[in-house]
Design an enzyme around this catalytic site. Structure first.
Site, mmCIF file in Angstrom:
data_model
loop_
_atom_site.group_PDB
_atom_site.id
_atom_site.type_symbol
_atom_site.label_atom_id
_atom_site.label_comp_id
_atom_site.label_asym_id
_atom_site.label_seq_id
_atom_site.Cartn_x
_atom_site.Cartn_y
_atom_site.Cartn_z
ATOM 1 N N ASP A 279 0.816 -1.202 0.000
ATOM 2 C CA ASP A 279 0.000 0.000 0.000
ATOM 3 C C ASP A 279 0.858 1.264 0.000
ATOM 4 O OD1 ASP A 279 -2.616 1.428 0.483
ATOM 5 O OD2 ASP A 279 -1.556 1.990 2.319
ATOM 6 N N GLU A 312 1.362 0.045 -4.894
ATOM 7 C CA GLU A 312 0.613 1.268 -5.156
ATOM 8 C C GLU A 312 1.589 2.407 -4.933
ATOM 9 O OE1 GLU A 312 -2.987 4.068 -3.402
ATOM 10 O OE2 GLU A 312 -2.041 2.539 -2.160
#
Length: 616
Positions: A279, A312
């Protein structure tokens, strides 16, 4: 007693800005490890612990601990798996093990000594699937009724054409409900979703169905409730860099690096996950650690296993995709498609509102839109790196995900936002699922869900719960993500009703049609595109008209894949394109007769056509 693992020593002469050398030993340095002689080895890095630090094991006298010169404690105790333990800081405070493998209750309570293994895998020879075969399905385990509930959904997902199920974070977090990105114990699976045995059964069942399971992990911050590291290891965090969640994690320190490296390896070996999605790595203050993490993981996993690492990264660091990472979530692709479908220009969509069709063509041709150019909102910043040489499979393309839906004020899905343009949405879905980029489906898309996906929490501290409410309100008052109708109050993240309203699998009159549409598209992808995908490269993508693009890829066997999309509301005539050859095979058309129109250099409104021309 205490001991210093020699590989964990910091060189005091080294520059603090130099990342420490990789540690290759896979022996865990953090947590409670059950040893072969029946004892348990407890390890904790606590360089700033108070003198009163002690290990408390249920049923035993407290064991005083004293960190060595590098901050490590290391002690063996005759206690079995299942024993509850915690670390006492002083007369008022006890804390869980930051590398707890399982919690007795919430993140504030005792940890449980947990032996590795203990599960007889039904598919021990499963080695995963090549990344080119990936069709990713992102799901929140809690909304799927836990590990056991999600396990029951797997056969239907396999029949749909999903090959990779990606779990939103399951690291233990405060309260009964949370997105998962507020985790504070990264090694401990959330017990609200079920037991570790049920999690392993879920993964084993997926493997038996020919599906991979990936896990979303958060290495850029800890949640606001239950993170006690700063009380005894304040060196875990930097004092010179702040993030939206507080002081940045200090990846200059080898102990900090090792903590997260062990965590990644733990999920991939103990639970046999097939990959990790990292993330928001742009929020990691020392991004040079990321290639090291990939090297560490891959050097400790047999080469026969297909392990996938996906990031990401708002910085569009294409170089990471040449340094051990398989792919990046393509936010650029989402943003430009979202703008074309909805017309929204607030927040980051403003960066995609000028010549969006050209941006879509660039996305189809080279992956990212921004590869070193300034953005409209931040003209002083050059965003991204060149993607030259990267395959299309290095980019994960999506129309929706937890961020893009849930970070709106009211969590609206595209079916709600583009409700007057259903044909355009169907055309965009066809484009997404038939391009060589890796498609990601957000839970509920496949059945045409119109249920919102809202931001939800369960903080018992009323001050923290109110701070979350206030923060959301401030964010949307500025119109950052989604417009807030003045007459409609924001959903309260801490209310149970906000969570239940986010359940995505609700039948609608169009659910069957949407399911059949996704299934048909994924069947085309599986049979006609995936077998040719390894080694594919883009040939060209170009603007044919307002909201009209064409794109071509040369597949590994020499075949040419062509895609034409009109995401506008007007038919496009007199297109400047080379008519499809007589040998081109129609793979899919979202509107009947669109392929025939294409032969006349026309493309109906709101449609996508996909063709394959075999190599001569």
């Amino acid at each position: 007693m205490s001991a210093t693992p020699p590989s964990a020593t910091i060189d005091s002469a080294a520059s603090p800005d130099q990342l420490p050398a990789p540690l290759n030993d896979a022996t865990p340095m953090f947590g409670a490890q059950v040893m072969s002689d029946g004892t348990t080895c407890f390890r904790l890095w606590a360089p700033s612990a108070p003198p009163s630090l002690a290990l408390e094991i249920e049923g035993l006298a407290p064991i005083p601990l004293r960190p060595d010169a590098t901050g490590w404690i290391h002690t063996r105790v005759d206690c079995p798996p299942g024993a509850r333990y915690q670390y006492r800081l002083d007369t008022q405070r006890t804390v869980p093990d930051p590398a707890s493998r399982r919690q007795a209750d919430d993140v504030h309570g005792p940890s449980i000594v947990t032996a590795s293994g203990g599960y007889a895998w039904s598919h021990p020879d499963w080695n995963g699937r090549p990344w080119e075969e990936a069709v990713v399905y992102e799901v929140h385990v809690g909304l799927a009724d836990g590990y056991a509930g999600l396990q029951q959904r797997l056969p239907a997902l396999a029949a749909l054409g999903v090959t990779v199920v990606q779990l939103m974070p399951i690291a233990d977090v405060s309260g009964q409900r949370n997105w998962g990105y507020d985790g504070v114990l990264p090694f401990a699976p959330n017990p609200r979703y079920g037991t570790p045995l049920q999690l392993k059964t879920l993964i084993d069942t997926a493997h038996g169905l020919g599906m991979s399971i990936m896990l979303d992990v958060v290495y850029n911050h800890f949640g606001p409730d239950g993170n006690y590291l700063a009380l005894y290891a304040r060196e875990f965090f930097r004092d010179d860099i702040q993030t939206p969640w507080g002081p940045a994690i200090d990846f200059r320190r080898p102990q900090v690096c090792r903590y997260f490296e062990e965590n990644a390896l733990y999920w991939l070996t103990e639970y046999r996950f097939d990959g990790l999605r990292l993330d928001a790595v742009h929020a990691i203050a020392n991004p040079e650690w990321l290639p090291r993490l990939a090297h560490y993981v891959r050097s400790h996993i047999p080469a026969s296993r297909h392990i996938h690492l996906v990031v990401e990264n708002d910085d569009n660091r294409a170089s990471l995709l040449r340094q051990g990472y398989d792919a990046q979530w393509n936010d650029d692709g989402h943003h430009v498609l979202h703008h074309l479908l909805t017309g929204e220009t607030h927040g980051y969509y403003a960066d995609y509102a000028t010549e969006p069709t050209a941006m879509l063509a660039r996305c189809l041709n080279t992956g990212f839109v921004y590869q070193g150019q300034p953005t409209l909102r931040d003209p002083a910043r050059r965003r991204g790196e060149p993607t030259s040489g990267l395959p299309p499979t290095a980019f994960v393309l999506f129309l929706q995900n937890h961020d893009q839906v849930g970070n709106r004020a009211f969590g609206e899905r595209l079916l709600t936002l583009a409700n007057k343009r259903p044909a355009a949405l169907r055309a965009a879905v066809a484009l997404q699922l038939l391009t060589p980029q890796i498609p990601l489906i957000f839970m509920g898309e496949e059945c045409g869900s119109v249920a919102p996906f809202l931001y939800f929490t369960d903080y018992r501290d009323p001050t923290l719960a109110q701070a979350v409410r206030d923060g959301r309100r401030r964010e949307f008052d500025f119109g950052i993500r989604g417009q807030q109708p003045a007459s409609q109050p924001l959903p309260d993240p801490n209310e149970a009703a906000t969570y239940t309203a986010s359940y995505p699998w609700v039948d609608t009159p169009d659910s069957t049609q949407w399911h059949e549409y996704y299934q048909a598209l994924l069947a085309v992808r599986q049979h006609m595109i995936v077998p040719r995908l390894a080694g594919t490269h883009a040939e060209a993508a170009y603007v044919l008209g307002s909201s009209v693009v064409g794109a071509h890829w040369r597949m590994s066997d020499g075949a040419r894949l062509s895609l034409y999309a009109n995401l506008g509301d007007q038919d496009a005539d007199s297109l400047q394109l080379e008519p499809p050859s007589d040998t081109a095979v129609l793979l899919f058309q979202s509107v009947a007769g669109a392929c025939d129109a294409l032969a006349r250099a026309c493309l109906p409104a709101a449609c996508t056509v996909c063709l394959l021309e075999e190599a001569q």
